[in-house]
Design a protein around this motif. Structure first.
Motif, PDB file in Angstrom:
ATOM      1  N   SER A   7       2.999   5.210  14.940  1.00  0.00           N
ATOM      2  CA  SER A   7       2.188   4.630  13.866  1.00  0.00           C
ATOM      3  C   SER A   7       0.837   5.327  13.773  1.00  0.00           C
ATOM      4  O   SER A   7       0.334   5.605  12.684  1.00  0.00           O
ATOM      5  N   TYR A  14      -0.274   7.416  10.401  1.00  0.00           N
ATOM      6  CA  TYR A  14      -1.325   6.846   9.570  1.00  0.00           C
ATOM      7  C   TYR A  14      -2.695   7.494   9.768  1.00  0.00           C
ATOM      8  O   TYR A  14      -3.613   7.218   8.992  1.00  0.00           O
ATOM      9  N   GLN A  58       5.231   5.311   4.023  1.00  0.00           N
ATOM     10  CA  GLN A  58       4.084   4.709   3.333  1.00  0.00           C
ATOM     11  C   GLN A  58       4.332   4.605   1.830  1.00  0.00           C
ATOM     12  O   GLN A  58       3.886   3.662   1.171  1.00  0.00           O
ATOM     13  N   PHE A 101       5.959   1.297   0.635  1.00  0.00           N
ATOM     14  CA  PHE A 101       5.048   0.212   0.278  1.00  0.00           C
ATOM     15  C   PHE A 101       4.388   0.462  -1.075  1.00  0.00           C
ATOM     16  O   PHE A 101       4.279  -0.433  -1.907  1.00  0.00           O
ATOM     17  N   PHE A 133       9.971  -3.027   5.937  1.00  0.00           N
ATOM     18  CA  PHE A 133       8.910  -2.924   6.933  1.00  0.00           C
ATOM     19  C   PHE A 133       9.398  -3.356   8.301  1.00  0.00           C
ATOM     20  O   PHE A 133      10.294  -4.184   8.438  1.00  0.00           O
ATOM     21  N   ASP A 152       3.681  -3.571  10.500  1.00  0.00           N
ATOM     22  CA  ASP A 152       3.666  -3.567   9.036  1.00  0.00           C
ATOM     23  C   ASP A 152       4.342  -4.820   8.479  1.00  0.00           C
ATOM     24  O   ASP A 152       3.852  -5.433   7.518  1.00  0.00           O
ATOM     25  N   GLU A 200       2.082  -7.878   8.990  1.00  0.00           N
ATOM     26  CA  GLU A 200       0.935  -7.882   8.071  1.00  0.00           C
ATOM     27  C   GLU A 200       1.351  -8.232   6.650  1.00  0.00           C
ATOM     28  O   GLU A 200       0.668  -8.993   5.952  1.00  0.00           O
ATOM     29  N   SER A 222      -1.970   1.250   9.895  1.00  0.00           N
ATOM     30  CA  SER A 222      -0.856   0.441   9.406  1.00  0.00           C
ATOM     31  C   SER A 222      -0.969   0.308   7.896  1.00  0.00           C
ATOM     32  O   SER A 222      -1.950   0.746   7.277  1.00  0.00           O
ATOM     33  N   VAL A 223       0.011  -0.350   7.302  1.00  0.00           N
ATOM     34  CA  VAL A 223       0.043  -0.521   5.852  1.00  0.00           C
ATOM     35  C   VAL A 223      -1.139  -1.352   5.354  1.00  0.00           C
ATOM     36  O   VAL A 223      -1.512  -1.280   4.179  1.00  0.00           O
TER      37      VAL A 223
END
Length: 348
Positions: free
Chosen positions: A3, A7, A89, A92, A198, A202, A205, A307-308
Motif C-alpha cells: 500500500s 500510494y 486506484q 475507486f 476494495f 481501503d 475506509e 490509502s484511498v
C-alpha cells in the motif's frame, strides 16, 4: 508495504494539490471585493488556478461561464489524479466519477423541466466526458423532452432506473423523482460493489465514509419530507437509500412514522448519531452531515495517507472549494456585505 509503495507517489501529488486550495483567509479577501471580474482576476493569480485560467479575460465572462469554469477545475484535477493513479486506484476513481455523470444529467433534466428553449451549453466539459464516460454530452444537452433524454441514455447503466420512473404508474413524475432515482441508483451501486472492489484498509475506509454518509442523508431526507412536504410514510420510504450502517431498521421506521417533529427529535437523539454528536438536532442535520463526512475523511486521510482516503478527501475538499467560490461570486455580484458573504461561504 504494498500500500505504501502504490500510494506514495499519488499521496505526494495530492498533498501538493491540497496546498493550492483556497483557504479561509483568501475567502475573506474575496468577500471584500466589489466586482466579479476582480474575483476572477484574483483567482488567476492563485496557484490552483493560474495555469488553468491564464488566458481568460475576466472582463468578458458572464456568470454561467464562471460557474462552468469553476466546475471544470474539479474535472481537470480529477483527470490529473487519474493519470497519476495505478489500476487499483482507478477502480475507486471510476466509481467516484459517476457522481459527475449524475450532476451533468441533472443539469440536462433541469433544462427540460424548466422548458428552456436554448440548448444547454456544456461543451467545456465534452473532452473530459468523452475520455471518461459513456454519456453523449451533445445528445443529452440537446434533448427537448424527457422521453428523448432517456432514449439518449439507452446504452448506459442509467437508462433502466430512469425508464422505471418514466413508465411508473405515478402521473407525470417530477424533476425530483428523476433526480432521486439517479441518486438512489448510484448509492446502491456503491454499497453493492464496495466489497468486491476494495480490500483491507481501503474497504474499511469506504465502508465508514459511505455508510455514515448514507445514514445521514436518510436522516436528512426523513426530516425534510416530514417537516416541509408532509409526505406519506410510503412516499418517504420510497426516497430512502436502501443501506443501513449505524441506524437500525426499527429506528428508521420509528423516525418515518413519528407523529410530529417533537417526537422525531426525541427519537433522533436516541440514535447512534444523536448519542455521539453534540449538536445533533433535527434543524442541524445538514450541518452535521457535512461535519461527519468531512471529519471521517480528514481523520482517515491523516491516519492512512497511503490509502484511498487521500483521494476521496481531496476530491471532497476540492468540490467544496468550488461550492464556496460559486457562493462568493454570487455574493460579490449582488453586493452582499463581507461578513454576510462569509456566513454564506461557511455554510458550504
Amino acid at each position: 508495504m504494498g500500500s505504501l509503495l502504490s500510494y506514495s507517489g499519488l499521496s505526494t501529488k495530492i498533498r501538493a494539490m491540497q496546498r493550492r486550495l483556497i483557504d479561509i483567509p483568501q475567502f475573506q479577501e474575496i468577500s471584500q471585493m466589489t466586482s466579479v471580474p476582480q474575483v476572477v482576476a484574483y483567482l488567476k493569480k492563485q496557484p490552483g488556478f493560474e495555469k488553468l485560467w491564464a488566458d481568460l479575460d475576466e472582463n468578458t465572462l458572464h456568470r454561467g461561464e464562471i460557474e462552468h469554469l469553476l466546475t471544470h477545475t474539479i474535472y481537470q484535477n480529477f483527470t490529473r489524479i487519474y493519470h497519476f493513479s495505478n489500476p487499483k486506484q482507478r477502480t475507486f476513481l471510476a466509481l467516484y466519477f459517476k457522481r459527475y455523470e449524475i450532476s451533468i444529467m441533472k443539469d440536462c433534466l433541469r433544462k427540460i423541466f424548466d422548458h428552456r428553449e436554448a440548448t444547454l451549453d456544456l461543451s467545456i466539459f465534452k473532452e473530459f466526458f468523452d475520455r471518461h464516460s459513456q454519456l453523449n454530452i451533445s445528445k443529452l444537452t440537446a434533448s427537448g423532452t424527457i422521453e428523448e433524454f432517456i432514449n439518449n441514455l439507452k446504452d448506459t447503466e442509467y437508462y433502466a432506473p430512469l425508464s422505471r420512473i418514466l413508465n411508473s404508474p405515478k402521473e407525470q413524475p417530477l424533476l425530483f423523482d428523476y433526480g432521486m432515482a439517479l441518486d438512489q441508483y448510484y448509492f446502491a451501486q456503491i454499497w453493492k460493489v464496495k466489497d468486491k472492489l476494495f480490500k483491507s484498509v481501503d474497504l474499511k475506509e469506504m465502508t465508514q465514509a459511505y455508510g455514515r454518509k448514507f445514514d445521514m442523508l436518510n436522516l436528512s431526507w426523513i426530516y425534510r419530507s416530514k417537516k416541509y412536504y408532509q409526505m406519506s410514510h410510503a412516499e418517504i420510504y420510497a426516497l430512502l437509500i436502501p443501506v443501513r450502517f449505524k441506524l437500525h431498521k426499527e429506528e428508521i421506521t420509528a423516525l418515518v412514522e413519528a407523529n410530529d417533529m417533537d417526537e422525531f427529535g426525541k427519537l433522533l437523539a436516541q440514535t447512534y448519531y444523536g448519542r455521539t454528536l453534540d449538536d445533533m438536532t433535527p434543524e442541524n442535520l445538514e450541518n452535521e452531515y457535512n461535519y461527519v463526512l468531512r471529519s471521517i475523511l480528514e481523520v482517515e486521510a491523516r491516519r492512512n495517507p497511503h490509502s484511498v482516503a487521500i483521494i476521496y478527501s481531496y476530491l471532497y475538499h476540492k468540490e467544496h472549494e468550488v461550492d464556496r467560490l460559486t457562493t462568493a461570486v454570487e455574493c460579490v455580484r449582488y453586493g452582499v456585505p463581507p461578513q454576510e458573504t462569509m456566513e454564506h461561504i461557511m455554510k458550504n
